[in-house]
Design a protein around this motif. Structure first.
Motif, PDB file in Angstrom:
ATOM      1  N   GLU A 146      71.158 -26.931  87.056  1.00  0.00           N
ATOM      2  CA  GLU A 146      70.143 -27.465  87.966  1.00  0.00           C
ATOM      3  C   GLU A 146      68.804 -27.641  87.259  1.00  0.00           C
ATOM      4  O   GLU A 146      68.063 -28.597  87.536  1.00  0.00           O
ATOM      5  N   TYR A 147      68.502 -26.741  86.347  1.00  0.00           N
ATOM      6  CA  TYR A 147      67.272 -26.861  85.554  1.00  0.00           C
ATOM      7  C   TYR A 147      67.325 -28.120  84.688  1.00  0.00           C
ATOM      8  O   TYR A 147      66.353 -28.874  84.598  1.00  0.00           O
ATOM      9  N   LEU A 148      68.463 -28.382  84.051  1.00  0.00           N
ATOM     10  CA  LEU A 148      68.604 -29.587  83.235  1.00  0.00           C
ATOM     11  C   LEU A 148      68.506 -30.846  84.089  1.00  0.00           C
ATOM     12  O   LEU A 148      67.968 -31.871  83.651  1.00  0.00           O
ATOM     13  N   GLU A 149      69.015 -30.785  85.323  1.00  0.00           N
ATOM     14  CA  GLU A 149      69.025 -31.948  86.201  1.00  0.00           C
ATOM     15  C   GLU A 149      67.683 -32.201  86.868  1.00  0.00           C
ATOM     16  O   GLU A 149      67.397 -33.323  87.272  1.00  0.00           O
ATOM     17  N   SER A 150      66.853 -31.185  86.976  1.00  0.00           N
ATOM     18  CA  SER A 150      65.623 -31.287  87.756  1.00  0.00           C
ATOM     19  C   SER A 150      64.596 -32.196  87.099  1.00  0.00           C
ATOM     20  O   SER A 150      64.573 -32.370  85.875  1.00  0.00           O
ATOM     21  N   ASP A 151      63.747 -32.787  87.931  1.00  0.00           N
ATOM     22  CA  ASP A 151      62.640 -33.600  87.432  1.00  0.00           C
ATOM     23  C   ASP A 151      61.561 -32.695  86.857  1.00  0.00           C
ATOM     24  O   ASP A 151      61.443 -31.519  87.216  1.00  0.00           O
ATOM     25  N   GLY A 152      60.747 -33.257  85.979  1.00  0.00           N
ATOM     26  CA  GLY A 152      59.668 -32.469  85.390  1.00  0.00           C
ATOM     27  C   GLY A 152      60.168 -31.594  84.255  1.00  0.00           C
ATOM     28  O   GLY A 152      61.369 -31.389  84.079  1.00  0.00           O
ATOM     29  N   ILE A 153      59.218 -31.088  83.484  1.00  0.00           N
ATOM     30  CA  ILE A 153      59.549 -30.237  82.337  1.00  0.00           C
ATOM     31  C   ILE A 153      58.793 -28.927  82.467  1.00  0.00           C
ATOM     32  O   ILE A 153      57.580 -28.885  82.303  1.00  0.00           O
ATOM     33  N   GLU A 154      59.504 -27.872  82.818  1.00  0.00           N
ATOM     34  CA  GLU A 154      58.916 -26.543  82.910  1.00  0.00           C
ATOM     35  C   GLU A 154      59.463 -25.699  81.764  1.00  0.00           C
ATOM     36  O   GLU A 154      60.671 -25.630  81.559  1.00  0.00           O
ATOM     37  N   LEU A 155      58.549 -25.052  81.034  1.00  0.00           N
ATOM     38  CA  LEU A 155      58.933 -24.363  79.806  1.00  0.00           C
ATOM     39  C   LEU A 155      58.587 -22.879  79.883  1.00  0.00           C
ATOM     40  O   LEU A 155      57.655 -22.484  80.582  1.00  0.00           O
ATOM     41  N   PRO A 156      59.314 -22.045  79.141  1.00  0.00           N
ATOM     42  CA  PRO A 156      59.026 -20.605  79.123  1.00  0.00           C
ATOM     43  C   PRO A 156      57.739 -20.324  78.343  1.00  0.00           C
ATOM     44  O   PRO A 156      57.664 -20.578  77.145  1.00  0.00           O
ATOM     45  N   LYS A 157      56.733 -19.817  79.020  1.00  0.00           N
ATOM     46  CA  LYS A 157      55.431 -19.630  78.359  1.00  0.00           C
ATOM     47  C   LYS A 157      55.489 -18.536  77.293  1.00  0.00           C
ATOM     48  O   LYS A 157      54.740 -18.565  76.325  1.00  0.00           O
ATOM     49  N   ASP A 158      56.416 -17.569  77.441  1.00  0.00           N
ATOM     50  CA  ASP A 158      56.413 -16.431  76.519  1.00  0.00           C
ATOM     51  C   ASP A 158      56.920 -16.792  75.131  1.00  0.00           C
ATOM     52  O   ASP A 158      56.784 -16.008  74.200  1.00  0.00           O
ATOM     53  N   THR A 159      57.526 -17.973  74.970  1.00  0.00           N
ATOM     54  CA  THR A 159      57.994 -18.348  73.633  1.00  0.00           C
ATOM     55  C   THR A 159      57.183 -19.492  73.037  1.00  0.00           C
ATOM     56  O   THR A 159      57.505 -19.991  71.969  1.00  0.00           O
ATOM     57  N   LYS A 160      56.144 -19.921  73.725  1.00  0.00           N
ATOM     58  CA  LYS A 160      55.346 -21.030  73.195  1.00  0.00           C
ATOM     59  C   LYS A 160      54.685 -20.673  71.869  1.00  0.00           C
ATOM     60  O   LYS A 160      54.472 -21.528  71.025  1.00  0.00           O
ATOM     61  N   LYS A 161      54.379 -19.378  71.700  1.00  0.00           N
ATOM     62  CA  LYS A 161      53.750 -18.970  70.435  1.00  0.00           C
ATOM     63  C   LYS A 161      54.675 -19.144  69.244  1.00  0.00           C
ATOM     64  O   LYS A 161      54.232 -19.264  68.108  1.00  0.00           O
ATOM     65  N   ASP A 162      56.006 -19.173  69.504  1.00  0.00           N
ATOM     66  CA  ASP A 162      56.971 -19.366  68.428  1.00  0.00           C
ATOM     67  C   ASP A 162      57.289 -20.846  68.189  1.00  0.00           C
ATOM     68  O   ASP A 162      57.969 -21.184  67.229  1.00  0.00           O
ATOM     69  N   SER A 163      56.846 -21.707  69.101  1.00  0.00           N
ATOM     70  CA  SER A 163      57.152 -23.124  69.004  1.00  0.00           C
ATOM     71  C   SER A 163      56.194 -23.821  68.049  1.00  0.00           C
ATOM     72  O   SER A 163      55.014 -23.484  67.975  1.00  0.00           O
ATOM     73  N   VAL A 164      56.722 -24.822  67.337  1.00  0.00           N
ATOM     74  CA  VAL A 164      55.860 -25.615  66.463  1.00  0.00           C
ATOM     75  C   VAL A 164      55.045 -26.605  67.276  1.00  0.00           C
ATOM     76  O   VAL A 164      54.146 -27.250  66.750  1.00  0.00           O
ATOM     77  N   LEU A 165      55.334 -26.721  68.569  1.00  0.00           N
ATOM     78  CA  LEU A 165      54.662 -27.726  69.390  1.00  0.00           C
ATOM     79  C   LEU A 165      53.436 -27.206  70.114  1.00  0.00           C
ATOM     80  O   LEU A 165      52.645 -27.983  70.620  1.00  0.00           O
ATOM     81  N   PHE A 166      53.270 -25.889  70.194  1.00  0.00           N
ATOM     82  CA  PHE A 166      52.172 -25.315  70.961  1.00  0.00           C
ATOM     83  C   PHE A 166      51.371 -24.345  70.101  1.00  0.00           C
ATOM     84  O   PHE A 166      51.921 -23.505  69.400  1.00  0.00           O
TER      85      PHE A 166
END
Length: 356
Positions: A48-68
């Motif tokens: 359902e998360y994959l099917e849902s509209d919009g992009i909601e991301l886990p904030k606790d791993t943003k520090k490990d992402s190269v995008l944030f």
């Protein structure tokens, strides 16, 4: 076949199912180039998360992402969406519905270092524009979910996997489990990756996978054909039950081993690269005359457009995606254009309501 008609390509539901990653990986794991973790069945909440509209991301791993990256508040980014505490709480709530699975994925990415994802058959190659490396390399669940949620290709696996099967019955669709595959990221030389086409249990054609001109490939053509042919005869043919299929291989120097990258259905939704599907469906090829096609110095201009270019975005966005402050500036510019557009629309409406 009459001119203007498409050649018929017969593929069955079983042929397509045999190309699902979990169905072939266990048989050929020793011949693959990178380790993979397969998760199936996926929970209803994650689907359902994959099917849902919009992009909601886990904030606790943003520090490990190269995008944030952390952004210090200032007058230029005062309205940034990711500074809103309410938005962060909403994001947390959406991930909590499959929190255990999220933690499992996070640990697997940490174990592998970085991963490339796919579902049963398709990888989110159409959304690599959003990644700073312009590839599918994910360092965190933030990267992973952003890549998956931005992809249209994954809809094929979820809703249209069997559309081309000759025995597909819409009233009684085949039962299968949607799966998520995380492949450990390994750097490869793209010039040595090849797509191979099998029709009626015979290897009929090989295409260069990366559509750039490499001047050394032509002299390797005979050796590569022999190595890939032996791999097909000795390894793939005996363990793969599909009548027709497409497989990708990697053949690094010193060309003494062929690695299996992927197996795909022999159908039009699979990219034929330097061939056309009409060619592949109708060509007559003897076992000792496999068609091997390369990008040459003379035809390289035909393939100047990058793959998945239809999914690309303005250069301003690409430039901004590698720097957080630039992204803030880009979003601010978009907001100003949006506000100006609304103002102009209101002015036009007032003019129509109160003509001079």
């Amino acid at each position: 076949m009459e001119d203007g008609q498409f050649a018929e390509i017969k593929i069955t539901v079983d042929d397509i199912l045999s190309c699902s990653y979990s169905n072939w990986y266990s048989k050929f794991k020793d011949y693959t180039f990178s380790e993979a973790a397969i998760y199936k069945p996926l929970s209803k909440e994650f689907i359902e998360y994959l099917e849902s509209d919009g992009i909601e991301l886990p904030k606790d791993t943003k520090k490990d992402s190269v995008l944030f990256q952390d952004v210090s508040p200032n007058s230029d980014n005062e309205y940034s969406d990711w500074e809103n505490d309410d938005n962060e709480k909403e994001t947390d709530e959406s991930i909590k519905k499959f929190e255990d699975f999220h933690l499992t994925l996070r640990e697997k990415i940490k174990e592998f270092g970085s991963v490339a994802p796919k579902l049963n058959w398709s990888a989110p190659q159409d959304s690599v524009w959003i990644m700073t490396g312009r590839n599918m390399r994910c360092y965190s669940t933030t990267d992973l979910f952003l890549l998956l949620k931005s992809s249209d290709y994954l809809n094929h696996d979820m809703y249209h996997a069997f559309d081309e099967a000759c025995d597909f019955d819409k009233s009684n669709p085949p039962k299968f489990e949607l799966e998520l595959v995380l492949r450990k990221w390994v750097e490869i030389n793209p010039s040595m990756e090849f797509r191979c086409f099998v029709r009626d249990r015979q290897l009929i054609a090989i295409s260069q996978r990366d559509l750039n001109y490499y001047n050394f490939l032509d002299e390797l053509k005979d050796e590569l054909t022999e190595k890939i042919g032996i791999f097909f005869d000795d390894i793939l043919l005996s363990k793969n039950e599909a009548n027709s299929f497409v497989f990708d291989v990697y053949v690094p120097k010193p060309f003494n081993k062929v690695y299996l990258i992927d197996i795909n259905p022999f159908q039009r939704s699979t990219d034929p690269l330097l061939f056309s599907w009409n060619e592949l469906a109708t060509m007559s090829v003897s076992e000792d005359d496999i068609k091997f096609r390369l990008v040459t110095e003379h035809n390289s201009g035909r393939f100047a457009t990058k793959a998945h270019s239809q999914n690309h975005v303005p250069k301003d966005f690409l430039d901004a995606s590698v720097d957080t402050q630039s992204m803030v500036d880009f979003l601010k510019k978009c907001k100003e254009l949006e506000l100006n557009g609304d103002s102009e629309s209101e002015s036009e409406s007032e003019s129509k309501e109160n003509p001079k």
